[in-house]
Design a protein around this motif. Structure first.
Motif: not given
Lengths: 425, 425
Positions: A166-176
Motif C-alpha cells: 500500500a505504501s508503494l501504491a500510494d506513493t506511485e499514485e501521488l507521483i503520477c
C-alpha cells in the motif's frame, strides 16, 4: 521587471558581492542582469524602487518536517529516538484527519513565507490524502516546494506503520497525480530512515526513483544509537550510506541526506560520487545532542552541502536563525577540533541560499539566467543612528532580526503575498 | 491586586511549579500569595483575569552593555580583543554626544522592556553625562536597573582612556547623585576589566566599594589571550580572580563577574567564599569563540550563577534566546565533556529568572514576600490545534517565540507600558 536597491549575494562559497543602489532586471521568472548603471535600453521603463532596502537571495530549506511545525521547541530534554516516540509520531498520526492537516499545512506554508523561505524540501506524513492536500496548498502558495509522502513499514507505532504494498501504491499514485496536475510543486521520495523501512520497501522505492527519475530525501547517521541500530538491522551491508545505495536510493545528483554526522571516509566518498546534497541541521543536532557534522571537512572534500532547519528537531523554521546557529556551532566545535576552522557568516549564508537552492537548478544568487528569489529587508530602526555597510546590515538581520524586517518576498520572479489569511488558521 | 491565570515558576534550581487557573495576590510591590483556590477574604474583589494566558517570572539580565545595543550581531568574524578595537570602542566613543546617547539609551530600555527583561545590571560608558542620562531614563522607564559608569585608564583608545583621578571623581559624583535623586535605579561600580584599569584605579574603586557598600560588576577570564595578558600585567598576583580581590573588588555578596570560563579551583573557591554571582553568557562565548564555562561544575560546587545576554558580545538582548542557547551550548559541550551533564530547559529558565534576580533580593519567583515581576504570555496561534501543557507552552515561547507573544509585563507589582514612544527613537 526592474528593481532598484542595494543587492548582496554569495554566488560561490567564500565569495560575497555587493551592488549598492543598483538595478536588477528580470524577465518572467528569470534574472536578465544586475547592473551598477542601468543600461540605456531600460531607461524610461517603470522601476520598483526599494530605496534604502537591502535585497538578498531568499532562503532555501532542504530539510524540514511539515507536520512538526506545531512541535517547534517541544521536548528537547529527550534525545532522538525517545523524542520520536513521545512527540513526533503521535503528532503525525493526527494527519489522518483532513481538517487538522489542512490547518497545519496552511500554518506551515505561512510560516515559511513569513520567515523568507521560498524553496523547500519537506517531509509530510504517511497519509496519501494529507500529502496531496499539502501539495495542492503549496502550489497555491506560490512557493516552490518538493513534498514527500513519508514511507515507513517497520519500527513505527501502529497508527503510522504502513503495509508495504500500500505504501508503494500510494506513493506511485501521488507521483503520477502531481506530475499531471501541479507545476510549481514536485514530489520527492521520502523513506523516513533505514530503521523505519524494510528492505522490500526500500527496494520498491528505489525502483520508483529509477522509473520516474525522482529526487529522494532521507536521514543519514544522525545519532550514534541510530547508527548502531542500522548496523544491527543490515549486518550484511558495511555502512549506513551503503544501505541506501544498495536499494537504489542515492539517486545521482538528486538526493538530499540530512545530518550525515557519523560517517566513514568510504561513506563520504560514496556520497561525493553520487553527488548527494548533505543538509547540515545545526539547531536540531544541538537540541537532540546528536553530534557535530564535520562540515569543514566535507566542504574541503567538495561535497554538496547546505544548512537546513530540520524543524521540529530544529526549534524554528527560521533560516536566519539556522544560519547563525550553524556559525555558532562551528565556533564551539573549533575549540575542541582546531583543524575544523569555523564557518564565516558569509559561508553560512551561502549554504542557506545558493548552496541549498542549487538542488532546484539555477537559483539562489543574482546571476543572469537564474530564477529570481529574493527578500527585501527594510533598514532597521537603529540604522538612522549608526551607519552600516550592507554586510553589517545582513549580519544584524540574521543575528537579531525577524520577519518584521522583511518588506517583500519574491519567488521565481513573482512578488508573493501571505499565502493564507489569518481567518484560515 | 488580584491576578488570575496559569502560573509557572522555578523557585529553586531543578524545581518547577505550575498553578493552573490560579490566583496571585499582591500588595504594592510584593506578592501576598499564589492560591489554587481564592481565599474567602478576597472573594468579591476586583480580579484581572488573564484567561488562558501563561504567567511566568520576568527575566533578569545581569550582564549587558547598554551602548552596544546598536552593535547586536555585528563583527563576529573577529575574536574578543580585535573585536573590541574595531566595533566596541568606536561605538562607545560616540557617547560623548548627548543627543546620540539619549536616543540609544531609549532604544536600549525599550528593547529590554519589549523582550521581557524587567531587571538588569548594565555597563554604560566612561562618560559621566551619558551615564547620568541612562540612569534618569531607566528611572523613568519603571524597570529596575543597576547602571555602571565604565572605568578605564589604560589599554584603551585615546577617545575613551580616562585620567585616573577624574575617573574616580566622576564615579563618586554619580554614586552620590544617584543615591540622592533616584529610587529604582542603582549605581554599580564597573571597572571594564583588569587590562583596562591600572592598579591605582582599581584600588580607588575598591575604596569606593567599601565606603559606599556598593555592588561591583566586571569581566573575568573570558578568553585565553586575555588571561595571559592579565598574568603579564600583574605578574606578582597568582590569578586573574585574585587581582580583583587584591584591590577590594570582590565585594562580598554584591559582585557580578561575567564569563568566568578559564578558572582554577583556587579561583572558584575564592569566588564561592566571596559569594560572587557568575554570569554565563552562552551566545557571546559562542560568537567570540571564547570557550565554554563549566557551568555544571560551578552549580555542583554551589557557586551563584545566572545566564546573561552580554549584548553585543551576545547577538541579542532577548533572554528567551539566551536561555535556549545556554541549553544548546551545554548539550554540545556534553558531547566532548561527558561529566558535564547538560542543562535542562527548566534549569536555564531558573538561571534567567530567580538565579539572576536574587542579586536584587527577594524577586524572580512567585513566593510570598517576593517582589512581583512577571510576563503574561498569550496562547500561540497553534494552541487551538494541539493541546499543550504549561511547560510545553513555555518551551515553545522560549525556543521560537518573540515579544509578540508577551501580552503584559509587570515589574515590582506595576504593569509597565513601553517606556518611550516610537517618535522618541
Amino acid at each position: 521587471m526592474i528593481l532598484k536597491g542595494t543587492f548582496l549575494h554569495t554566488p560561490a562559497l567564500g565569495k560575497m558581492e555587493v551592488y549598492e543602489r543598483a538595478w536588477l532586471v528580470t524577465e518572467g521568472e528569470t534574472i536578465v542582469g544586475l547592473y551598477r548603471t542601468l543600461p540605456p535600453r531600460y531607461q524610461g521603463m517603470e522601476v520598483t524602487d526599494w530605496g534604502d532596502c537591502l535585497i538578498i537571495p531568499a532562503f532555501c530549506d532542504l530539510h524540514i518536517h511539515a507536520p512538526q511545525i506545531v512541535n517547534r521547541g517541544i521536548g528537547y530534554d529527550e534525545q532522538l529516538l525517545p523524542w520520536l516516540e513521545r512527540y513526533t509520531f503521535p503528532t503525525e498520526a493526527r494527519f489522518s484527519q483532513q481538517d487538522f492537516a489542512r490547518r497545519v499545512w496552511k500554518a506551515f506554508l505561512n510560516r515559511l513565507w513569513e520567515r523568507g523561505t521560498m524553496r523547500f524540501a519537506a517531509f509530510a506524513t504517511v497519509h496519501k490524502q494529507a500529502v496531496w492536500q499539502l501539495m495542492e496548498l503549496s502550489e497555491a502558495s506560490g512557493l516552490r516546494g518538493l513534498v514527500g509522502k513519508v514511507n515507513m513499514d517497520r519500527n513505527a507505532p501502529d497508527s503510522l506503520r504502513e503495509d508495504t504494498d500500500a505504501s508503494l501504491a500510494d506513493t506511485e499514485e501521488l507521483i503520477c497525480r502531481s506530475r499531471a496536475e501541479l507545476k510549481k510543486t514536485g514530489f520527492i521520495l521520502t523513506p523516513r530512515f533505514v530503521p523505519s523501512t524494510t528492505s522490500r520497501l526500500m527496494d520498491g522505492l528505489g525502483q520508483l526513483a529509477e522509473r520516474y527519475q525522482l529526487p529522494v530525501q532521507s536521514h543519514l547517521s544522525e545519532n550514534r544509537s541510530e547508527v548502531k541500530w542500522v548496523a544491527g538491522l543490515h549486518p550484511d551491508i558495511p555502512t549506513y550510506t551503503q544501505v541506501y545505495d544498495t536499494f537504489g536510493l542515492l539517486s545521482k545528483g538528486r538526493t538530499i541526506m540530512a545530518h550525515a554526522i557519523h560517517l566513514t571516509q568510504e561513506e563520504t566518498d560514496l556520497l561525493e560520487e553520487k553527488e548527494v546534497t548533505l543538509a547540515h541541521c545545526a539547531l536540531s543536532n544541538m537540541n537532540l545532542s546528536s553530534g557535530v557534522m564535520p562540515l569543514r571537512r566535507y566542504l574541503k572534500q567538495g561535497l554538496r552541502c547546505c544548512v537546513a532547519s530540520d524543524a521540529a528537531g530544529g526549534n524554528t523554521a527560521d533560516m536566519a536563525k539556522t544560519i547563525t546557529a550553524s556559525v555558532q556551532l562551528s565556533k564551539l566545535n573549533w575549540l575542541s577540533h582546531p583543524e575544523q576552522t569555523p564557518l564565516s557568516l558569509g559561508e553560512a549564508f551561502y549554504l542557506a541560499t545558493r548552496g541549498g537552492s542549487a538542488f532546484f537548478g539555477d537559483v539562489g544568487a543574482f546571476l543572469p539566467g537564474f530564477q529570481f528569489d529574493a527578500l527585501v529587508l527594510r533598514p532597521s530602526e537603529l540604522d538612522a543612528l549608526v551607519e552600516r555597510t550592507p554586510f553589517e546590515r545582513l549580519e544584524q538581520f540574521l543575528y537579531d532580526g525577524d520577519d518584521r524586517d522583511i518588506a517583500a518576498r519574491y519567488c521565481a520572479g513573482t512578488l508573493l503575498s501571505r499565502p493564507f489569511g489569518e481567518e484560515e488558521r
